[in-house]
Design a protein around this motif. Structure first.
Motif, short mmCIF file in Angstrom:
data_model
loop_
_atom_site.label_atom_id
_atom_site.label_comp_id
_atom_site.label_asym_id
_atom_site.label_seq_id
_atom_site.Cartn_x
_atom_site.Cartn_y
_atom_site.Cartn_z
N ARG A 103 4.65 18.20 0.26
CA ARG A 103 3.43 18.08 -0.52
C ARG A 103 3.69 17.82 -2.01
O ARG A 103 2.79 17.40 -2.72
N GLU A 104 4.89 18.07 -2.48
CA GLU A 104 5.21 17.81 -3.88
C GLU A 104 5.70 16.38 -4.11
O GLU A 104 5.40 15.78 -5.13
N ARG A 105 6.46 15.85 -3.16
CA ARG A 105 7.06 14.53 -3.36
C ARG A 105 6.26 13.38 -2.75
O ARG A 105 6.46 12.23 -3.13
N VAL A 106 5.37 13.66 -1.79
CA VAL A 106 4.51 12.62 -1.23
C VAL A 106 3.20 12.65 -2.01
O VAL A 106 2.44 13.59 -1.93
N HIS A 107 2.98 11.59 -2.78
CA HIS A 107 1.80 11.51 -3.64
C HIS A 107 0.61 10.93 -2.87
O HIS A 107 0.78 10.27 -1.84
N VAL A 108 -0.58 11.13 -3.41
CA VAL A 108 -1.79 10.60 -2.81
C VAL A 108 -1.69 9.07 -2.72
O VAL A 108 -2.10 8.46 -1.72
N SER A 109 -1.11 8.44 -3.74
CA SER A 109 -0.96 6.98 -3.72
C SER A 109 -0.07 6.53 -2.56
O SER A 109 -0.28 5.45 -1.98
N ASP A 110 0.92 7.33 -2.21
CA ASP A 110 1.79 7.01 -1.07
C ASP A 110 1.00 7.05 0.24
O ASP A 110 1.17 6.19 1.11
N ILE A 111 0.13 8.04 0.37
CA ILE A 111 -0.69 8.17 1.58
C ILE A 111 -1.65 7.00 1.68
O ILE A 111 -1.83 6.41 2.75
N LYS A 112 -2.26 6.63 0.55
CA LYS A 112 -3.17 5.48 0.54
C LYS A 112 -2.45 4.21 0.96
O LYS A 112 -2.96 3.43 1.76
N LYS A 113 -1.26 4.00 0.41
CA LYS A 113 -0.49 2.80 0.74
C LYS A 113 -0.11 2.79 2.22
O LYS A 113 -0.19 1.77 2.89
N LEU A 114 0.27 3.95 2.76
CA LEU A 114 0.62 4.04 4.17
C LEU A 114 -0.57 3.65 5.05
O LEU A 114 -0.43 2.86 5.98
N ILE A 115 -1.75 4.19 4.75
CA ILE A 115 -2.94 3.88 5.54
C ILE A 115 -3.30 2.40 5.39
O ILE A 115 -3.65 1.74 6.37
N GLN A 116 -3.19 1.87 4.19
CA GLN A 116 -3.46 0.44 3.96
C GLN A 116 -2.50 -0.42 4.78
O GLN A 116 -2.92 -1.36 5.46
N TRP A 117 -1.22 -0.10 4.75
CA TRP A 117 -0.23 -0.86 5.51
C TRP A 117 -0.49 -0.76 7.00
O TRP A 117 -0.41 -1.74 7.73
N TYR A 118 -0.82 0.45 7.47
CA TYR A 118 -1.12 0.64 8.89
C TYR A 118 -2.28 -0.26 9.31
O TYR A 118 -2.21 -0.95 10.32
N ASN A 119 -3.34 -0.28 8.51
CA ASN A 119 -4.51 -1.11 8.82
C ASN A 119 -4.14 -2.59 8.83
O ASN A 119 -4.60 -3.34 9.70
N ILE A 120 -3.32 -3.03 7.89
CA ILE A 120 -2.88 -4.44 7.85
C ILE A 120 -2.11 -4.79 9.12
O ILE A 120 -2.34 -5.83 9.73
N LEU A 121 -1.20 -3.91 9.52
CA LEU A 121 -0.41 -4.16 10.72
C LEU A 121 -1.28 -4.22 11.97
O LEU A 121 -1.12 -5.11 12.80
N ILE A 122 -2.22 -3.29 12.09
CA ILE A 122 -3.13 -3.27 13.25
C ILE A 122 -3.98 -4.54 13.27
O ILE A 122 -4.16 -5.15 14.32
#
Length: 146
Positions: A103-122
């Protein structure tokens, strides 16, 4: 797939490797435009296979995280609107995907980017996140260990 889907620093979205030139790579945007463009050695290019997420123990490869997200969403796009969600909502959602994330090293921006990338791939029909890496002819395994 893992080696041919790329992230380029400073450019939004994901790119697919189309071919290799003498001094550059030709990439195609994984968005509605499917525009092809060169990516040069000065660009910071990262294969999705080389990315990992921080956890409390060992780092987890991005492909494992994407597979977990796919399982959570039954292979559909993310049910969470990452653009409108608060930081707490994003962290709570990501805890369902990767419960032991740091929770300290994974930032909110990282989570947003992950979800964005997942949606692009799908959206592009790329759903086989756990495919086996098979060396192709001319593929130098030592190059992957940089």
């Amino acid at each position: 797939m893992q080696q041919t889907i790329l992230s380029i620093a400073g450019k939004p979205g994901l790119y697919k490797l189309v071919s290799r030139g003498k001094n550059n790579l030709i990439v195609e945007a994984l968005d509605g435009t499917h525009r092809r463009q060169p990516a040069f050695g000065t660009d910071r290019i990262t294969s999705l296979a080389d990315i990992a997420m921080f956890t409390d123990a060992d780092d987890v490869p991005l492909m494992d995280v994407l597979e977990s997200l796919k399982t959570l969403e039954d292979g559909k796009k993310s049910s969470l609107d990452f653009k409108k969600a608060s930081g707490d909502e994003l962290r709570e959602y990501f805890a369902k995907v990767l419960p032991a994330f740091d929770r300290e090293r994974v930032h909110v921006s990282d989570i947003k980017k992950l979800i964005q990338w997942y949606n692009i791939l799908i959206e592009n029909g790329i759903t086989d996140f756990k495919e086996e890496m098979k060396p192709t002819e001319g593929d130098n395994i030592a190059d992957r260990q940089e």
